[in-house]
Scaffold this active site. Structure first.
Site, PDB file in Angstrom:
ATOM      1  N   ASN A  96      -9.330  -9.190  -5.583  1.00  0.00           N
ATOM      2  CA  ASN A  96      -8.894  -9.219  -4.187  1.00  0.00           C
ATOM      3  C   ASN A  96      -9.877  -8.509  -3.252  1.00  0.00           C
ATOM      4  O   ASN A  96      -9.531  -8.145  -2.138  1.00  0.00           O
ATOM      5  CB  ASN A  96      -7.470  -8.648  -4.045  1.00  0.00           C
ATOM      6  CG  ASN A  96      -7.336  -7.275  -4.655  1.00  0.00           C
ATOM      7  OD1 ASN A  96      -8.346  -6.640  -4.956  1.00  0.00           O
ATOM      8  ND2 ASN A  96      -6.121  -6.811  -4.834  1.00  0.00           N
ATOM      9  N   GLN A 137       3.827   5.184  -1.637  1.00  0.00           N
ATOM     10  CA  GLN A 137       4.196   3.809  -1.318  1.00  0.00           C
ATOM     11  C   GLN A 137       5.421   3.409  -2.133  1.00  0.00           C
ATOM     12  O   GLN A 137       5.386   3.606  -3.352  1.00  0.00           O
ATOM     13  CB  GLN A 137       3.014   2.864  -1.611  1.00  0.00           C
ATOM     14  CG  GLN A 137       1.871   3.084  -0.654  1.00  0.00           C
ATOM     15  CD  GLN A 137       0.746   2.093  -0.800  1.00  0.00           C
ATOM     16  OE1 GLN A 137      -0.187   2.111  -0.037  1.00  0.00           O
ATOM     17  NE2 GLN A 137       0.795   1.220  -1.780  1.00  0.00           N
TER      18      GLN A 137
END
Ligand code: NDP
Length: 388
Positions: free
Chosen positions: A147, A314
């Site tokens: 990515n 997160q």
């Protein structure tokens, strides 16, 4: 037979998609620089589908169950007595994505007596305590490059959005206004600005390449210098230290892994050395920046803007100050999990699993920790805490 514990983010609030905005994704043969894309023997998903959420299961269930393995997929990772904590003690393999990280702390690793392999479906294995992985002989692997371009595109988008004041202008439209002066009182051209990357690996270099046509002056710092031909091609200025780079840049983008050397690198002292009114773009890891130092710098005007998609922890709590600080362009952690990226890292995860079960070596490019030490890509880009 192995138990595989896979931690993925939740499905969309309105349920798993039944159709998509586009009919597919373009096929990529090789990455820039020649590294080959993931090449499992087979895949059991349609590229372009939502694979990173719980119902997507990274397209792994059929493959794993056909071999007699057990796959447990959950998004429940942080609460006390979470499914992750309950399932971990007899799991041989844990798969997690940085966007919704299953923090494999030293305490959890100590309880995971059967754990042998931790796969990051994506890039960046800092959610795994690498020192503990080394100590317990756990192999850590990630899907390098899967990515990187997704993130580089996001960085370019965020730089332009910040410098041109896009988000507040968009908001005036949505709110029914036409307040041109309000939109432009903080809007500039990127042209001729000095833009620098901290880290010129796969993402950093891809950002530099994408910014070249904007007629900006490009800068970089890294532990290793890029080949002379690349420096010439992109007309790059190399800085031997982060301090030297930030002093001259109008825009700084952070593209290094989070490890002992980079944790809280952007603190009050370093941000204080930046040009007044610089923009800081961080899509690498939240903890590379000191949370409160960023807020202070935006409030004082030392930074004109801050954007990124990475936070700590997160998911970010509702009261995380980066949600409400002025002049920010934050998104949840999404840059590396476009549908395009998911197809690549799901295939890469499958490739790693096929190697593991066939007892074939995992490619060096994917290894972070192996055989009780940093290995492969990890040996190149990461460092361990001195106590390890
Ligand atoms: P690479 O390994 O290709 O590049 C990282 C670069 O950082 C390397 O050139 C490395 O140097 C350099 N580096 C490491 N430590 C330092 C340091 N202390 N000072 C200067 N340079 C340093 O990784 P990628 O470009 O693919 O990814 C970078 C990071 O981006 C990942 O580790 C991850 O944290 C983050 N990321 C975020 C995503 C998102 O969705 N937001 C998705 C993917 C990645 P060298 O190797 O030359 O020693």
């Amino acid at each position: 037979m192995a138990k595989i514990l896979c931690v993925l983010y939740d499905d969309p609030v309105n349920g798993y998609p039944k159709s998509y905005a586009r009919d597919g994704i373009p096929k990529i043969a090789t990455y820039a620089g020649g590294q080959s894309v993931p090449s499992p023997k087979q895949i059991d998903f349609k590229p372009g589908a939502l694979l990173g959420s719980v119902s997507g299961e990274l397209g792994l269930r059929k493959f794993l169950e056909s071999q007699g393995h057990t796959l447990v997929v959950t998004s429940d990772k942080d609460a006390k007595n979470s499914v992750f904590d309950r399932e971990l003690p007899d799991a041989e393999i844990v798969i997690s994505q940085p966007f919704w990280p299953a923090y494999l702390t030293a305490e959890r690793i100590a309880k995971a007596k059967k754990l042998k392999l931790a796969i990051t479906a994506g890039i960046g294995s800092d959610h795994v305590d690498l020192e503990a992985a080394v100590k317990h002989g756990i192999t850590v692997a990630e899907v390098t490059y899967s990515n990187s371009i997704s993130v580089a595109e996001h960085v370019v988008m965020m730089i332009l959005a910040q410098v041109r004041n896009y988000i507040p202008s968009y908001k005036w439209v949505v709110d029914g206004g036409w307040n041109i002066a309000d939109c432009v009182e903080r809007a500039y051209d990127l042209e001729a600005m000095n833009v620098g990357t901290v880290g010129s690996g796969r993402i950093g270099l891809a950002v530099l390449r994408r910014l070249k046509p904007f007629d900006v002056k490009l800068h970089y710092t890294d532990r290793y210098r890029l080949p002379e031909a690349v420096e010439k091609e992109l007309n790059l200025t190399y800085h031997p230290s982060v301090e030297a780079l930030v002093r001259v840049c109008d825009v700084v983008t952070v593209n290094v892994p989070l490890h002992a050397e980079t944790e809280h690198l952007f603190n009050d002292a370093l941000i204080g050395k930046m040009k007044r009114g610089a923009y800081l773009i961080n899509t690498a890891r939240g903890n590379i920046c000191d949370r409160d130092a960023v807020v202070r710098a935006l409030k004082s005007g030392q930074l004109a803007g801050y954007a990124g998609d990475v936070w700590y922890p997160q998911p970010a709590p509702k009261n995380h100050p980066w949600r409400t600080m002025p002049h920010h362009g934050m998104t949840p952690h999404v840059s590396g999990t476009t549908l395009s990226a998911q197809a690549r890292y799901a295939a890469g995860t499958r490739e790693i699993l096929e190697c593991w079960f066939d007892k074939r070596p995992i490619r060096d490019d994917y290894l972070i920790v192996d055989g009780g030490k940093l290995a492969g890509a990890g040996a190149h880009s990461y460092s361990l805490r001195k106590s390890a």
